[in-house]
Design an enzyme around this catalytic site. Structure first.
Site, PDB file in Angstrom:
ATOM      1  N   ASP A  78       0.846  -1.181   0.000  1.00  0.00           N
ATOM      2  CA  ASP A  78       0.000   0.000   0.000  1.00  0.00           C
ATOM      3  C   ASP A  78       0.892   1.245   0.000  1.00  0.00           C
ATOM      4  O   ASP A  78       1.631   1.476   0.955  1.00  0.00           O
ATOM      5  CB  ASP A  78      -0.885  -0.039   1.261  1.00  0.00           C
ATOM      6  CG  ASP A  78      -1.839   1.139   1.327  1.00  0.00           C
ATOM      7  OD1 ASP A  78      -1.760   2.027   0.461  1.00  0.00           O
ATOM      8  OD2 ASP A  78      -2.667   1.161   2.250  1.00  0.00           O
ATOM      9  N   ASP A  80       0.934   5.363  -0.278  1.00  0.00           N
ATOM     10  CA  ASP A  80      -0.007   6.453  -0.084  1.00  0.00           C
ATOM     11  C   ASP A  80       0.775   7.741   0.102  1.00  0.00           C
ATOM     12  O   ASP A  80       1.892   7.718   0.585  1.00  0.00           O
ATOM     13  CB  ASP A  80      -0.840   6.135   1.160  1.00  0.00           C
ATOM     14  CG  ASP A  80      -2.060   6.989   1.245  1.00  0.00           C
ATOM     15  OD1 ASP A  80      -1.915   8.158   1.635  1.00  0.00           O
ATOM     16  OD2 ASP A  80      -3.158   6.503   0.910  1.00  0.00           O
ATOM     17  N   ASP A 134       4.687   1.032  12.225  1.00  0.00           N
ATOM     18  CA  ASP A 134       3.877   0.278  13.192  1.00  0.00           C
ATOM     19  C   ASP A 134       3.120  -0.873  12.540  1.00  0.00           C
ATOM     20  O   ASP A 134       3.372  -2.030  12.808  1.00  0.00           O
ATOM     21  CB  ASP A 134       2.943   1.190  13.970  1.00  0.00           C
ATOM     22  CG  ASP A 134       2.437   2.345  13.137  1.00  0.00           C
ATOM     23  OD1 ASP A 134       3.272   3.199  12.799  1.00  0.00           O
ATOM     24  OD2 ASP A 134       1.241   2.379  12.815  1.00  0.00           O
TER      25      ASP A 134
END
Lengths: 418, 372
Positions: free
Chosen positions: A111, A113, A325
């Site tokens: 992902d 972004d 995280d």
């Protein structure tokens, strides 16, 4: 995932705002016209939906037939639609712990972004998209298809409908990797836990048997060693090229930006010394050395070498969403935005992109799914952006715009329905 | 093809199983009085594991190869019958160590054959790498100083990165992170020694498979005797160092990382080196004595009393001039041992596990902090 409830003007306590009615109407029209093609092995996946005006997501939903998916989208027209990267024996089973006992494997997802970009807030939406696109190209060609050698025919690239891109890998060898294995892949891509002691092991130099004296240096292996050894050399080449044409001040600013991007603690003075050692103290001789050899022996102090190597790593690595995280990649139970659905915060469509024509892909042209029917809106803030090939420069006040732009403006609270 | 001798060294391989099957012996046969030798051998195999003994080179006479081979399924059956999770860990660890011991003495082709069967097949290296193999510009000092002992056949073995990941799971340290590997086109290049280490992990897993099955125990006096004596022995190892008395330390105040590491050690899992170091320094800092700390590690599968005692003493400052500080959260993270951070860990000012322990001691109400 983050789901923002669009904070809308309400005409009454129990009534739906005009904006919300407009937005859900747009999606309803769209899903009546266009089918969502369910993903590979969709019956094994868990689905989750976020309705317009809703406060929470409905998940643990399953479909057995394509027609069910179809009629669900047509009837519910959800604001956001997701499915699990995981395949389950029983995808609708609850609680999650029980469901996970029927886990069969998960797609490998990356992902990317714009939200990690340090200066994202000062960038326009198209600028953010452009920046992420450059990174997704490197992720795809250098890392996923390059170093990791994952098969191209099982690798899919999607525009996320929002501010980034998703890569889905569905080859059998990655399906059953657990979260810890995937963390290793994330670390490889982001350069986390990279250890110069292992990559460039210390070695003895100038040993004098008479006095048993020696100096320590590093074993800078050959480029063909592969892995991060090669990445670092190639990153060095590219970074040197960028720095060469700059003035000293700009070189420092440039390195500073890369360092803060990579969370490397270093001061301007230290960076000044580094560029001096490479470019300004030896009439370019050192720069030539750094360029032509992969040895980095122009720094008198070991910590200068280490800082420079760290910067090269930060420059060559990929920034995944939430990488420190909980990156999407390591979460094998994650729900991911469903390709073919519309993104509730932009009205853009989550679509697959041909990996080799990514350069030609323009989300603000190619991912437009809503119609160009005219809609009257009341613009709240000055707005300029190019969408579908038209440059829009809007001042506050009433204006008529195509539906896809109206949705984009309303969803981002830049305009109200008039 | 493996010869008779080799097969008995790797009894978890398919070939070994087939050979045993070919002998047409039932479990009852193997447990019958005329096969006491096999049972004895099986028992000592398990006992060595419980005692954490080093693997001894083979000194076998004629016929003992069969005994050796047959003792493995019998030992497995006994371990499963005892049904103790620590014993299972100790036994599979020991069998893994045995496999490693012998693998180091095999030629490369045999090692690769065994690797293939255990899910670590060699791949053809990246095309352009082959020609350049062995033409390193700089000799690797580390390797030239510690030259491999026997039959050092150099050369890189290429394995798929997914096979690498799955096999390295329980091996810690920067040398084993994918980010530090020679990774080219989906293949990781490893040296012989590392390849054997990975095979060892696979062997261990293979041995462990199915041992938690609790088989029905046949009515056999000899078997029952062995089970009883083993149970005593297992208890003995656990008791010798007594159930961990945690003394002054309060378990509810432990940060999640330490709780995880402690839990792993009590479950008899092998703990990464970083984690072990962190736990020892941490417990030392909160007031546990080295003796108390030492006891925690006695259930680890690779437990060696003198080594662990030395390490603990060294870290706590009993046997060396320096005592070490407990690591910071940053160090824990980069060592890959920051487990399950919670809401309190996420606070910006919380920079060491010790501080967490301190805070928890001050605040009685901990309920909000558990939400993450």
């Amino acid at each position: 995932m983050r789901l923002v409830d669009p904070h809308m003007r309400r005409s009454g306590d129990n009534e739906v705002s005009r904006e919300l009615r407009f937005m859900s109407g747009c999606f309803r029209d769209h899903y009546r016209r266009e089918h969502v093609i369910p993903p590979y092995r969709f019956t094994r996946r868990e689905w989750g939906f976020f309705p317009f005006g809703g406060k929470m997501m409905f998940r643990h939903i399953g479909f057995l037939k394509q027609e069910e998916v179809d009629s669900f989208f047509r009837e519910s027209a959800p604001m956001h639609a997701y499915y699990s990267v995981a395949y389950y024996g029983d995808p609708v089973l609850q609680p999650m712990g029980e469901k996970f006992k029927t886990w069969m494997g998960s797609d490998l997802i990356f992902d990317l972004d714009a939200d990690h970009l340090p200066e994202a807030d000062s960038m326009t939406y198209p600028e953010q998209l452009a920046e992420v696109k450059e990174e997704v190209k490197r992720l795809l060609f250098e890392f996923i298809l390059g170093d990791l050698g994952l098969p191209e025919e099982h690798t899919y690239l999607h525009f996320s409908g929002g501010r980034g891109y998703h890569v889905h890998v569905r080859s059998p060898e990655v399906m059953t990797l657990d979260s810890r294995d995937r963390r290793q892949i994330v670390d490889y891509i982001t350069g986390r836990n990279l250890d110069f002691e292992v990559l460039f092991p210390p070695k003895v130099k100038d040993y004098n048997p008479k006095y048993h004296s020696y100096k320590m240096t590093r074993n800078f292996r050959i480029r063909d060693f592969g892995g991060w050894v090669k990445r670092i050399y190639e990153g060095k080449d590219a970074l040197m090229k960028e720095l060469e044409s700059m003035e000293r001040k700009n070189q420092i600013t440039h390195l500073m930006k890369i360092a803060s991007d990579g969370k490397i603690k270093v001061g301007e003075q230290a960076l000044g010394t580094i560029v001096d050692k490479i470019f300004w103290e030896s009439k370019g001789k050192s720069a030539t050395r750094v360029n032509e050899s992969d040895i980095f022996d122009v720094f008198p102090m070991p910590h200068q070498l280490e800082t420079f190597l760290n910067i090269v790593v930060a420059f060559s690595s990929i920034h995944l969403k939430g990488e420190t995280d909980e990156p999407v990649t390591t979460d094998i139970k994650r729900l991911i935005r469903c390709p073919g659905s519309l993104h509730g915060k932009t009205g853009l469509k989550v679509i697959e992109i041909d990996k080799h024509s990514i350069d030609d892909f323009d989300p603000l042209v190619n991912a437009i799914a809503l119609s160009d029917d005219p809609v009257n809106v009341d613009v709240q803030e000055p707005f300029s952006m190019s969408m579908n090939g038209t440059d829009w420069n809007l001042e506050p006040g009433p204006v008529t715009v195509p539906k896809y732009l109206a949705y984009f403006l309303v969803a981002r609270r830049l305009a109200l329905i008039s | 093809m493996l010869d008779k001798n080799q097969i008995s060294r790797y009894p978890f391989l398919k070939e070994a199983k087939e050979r045993v099957r070919g002998m047409n012996l039932t479990l009852d046969d193997m447990l019958s009085p005329e096969n006491t030798i096999i049972q004895e051998r099986a028992l000592s195999r398990i006992e060595e594991a419980v005692d954490g003994k080093d693997i001894q080179p083979e000194t076998r006479g004629v016929g003992e190869v069969e005994t050796d081979l047959l003792s493995y399924p019998v030992a497995r059956f006994i371990v499963a019958s005892v049904g103790d999770k620590h014993l299972i860990k100790w036994f599979s660890h020991h069998e893994g160590e045995r496999a490693k011991f012998f693998l180091h003495r095999e030629d490369m082709d045999t090692v690769k054959d065994i690797g293939r069967e255990l899910g670590l097949p060699e791949n053809e290296g990246p095309a352009d790498m082959k020609a350049k193999e062995g033409k390193k510009r700089f000799p690797d000092v580390k390797r030239s100083l510690h030259r491999e002992r026997s039959g050092s056949e150099t050369g890189t073995i290429w394995i798929s990165f997914t096979d690498f990941l799955v096999s390295r799971k329980n091996i810690s340290g920067p040398d084993w992170n994918l980010v530090n590997q020679k990774l080219v086109g989906g293949l990781v290049g490893v040296e012989r020694k590392s390849y054997i280490r990975l095979i060892q992990e696979r062997a261990k897993e293979k041995v462990e498979e199915g041992l938690d099955g609790h088989p029905p125990i046949p009515n056999n006096i000899r078997l029952k005797e062995m089970i009883t004596s083993l149970k005593l022995k297992v208890e003995g190892r656990r008791k010798k160092y007594s159930p961990t008395e945690l003394g002054k330390m309060t378990i509810t105040r432990l940060p999640p990382c330490m709780r995880q590491i402690l839990g792993m050690s009590q479950a008899g899992e092998n703990i990464p080196h970083h984690a072990r170091f962190a736990l020892v320094t941490f417990l030392n800092a909160v007031g546990m004595s080295s003796e108390e700390i030492f006891k925690i590690f006695t259930t680890a599968p690779d437990f060696k009393e003198d080594i662990v005692r030395y390490q603990v003493e060294h870290i706590t400052g009993g046997s060396s001039a320096t005592s070490y500080h407990a690591p910071s959260c940053d160090t824990m993270k980069s060592g890959g041992v920051c487990f399950n951070p919670d809401g309190l860990c996420g606070k910006e000012w919380l920079n060491t596990p010790l501080y967490y322990y301190k805070i928890k001691g001050k605040k009685r109400s901990t309920s909000q902090e558990n939400a993450s």
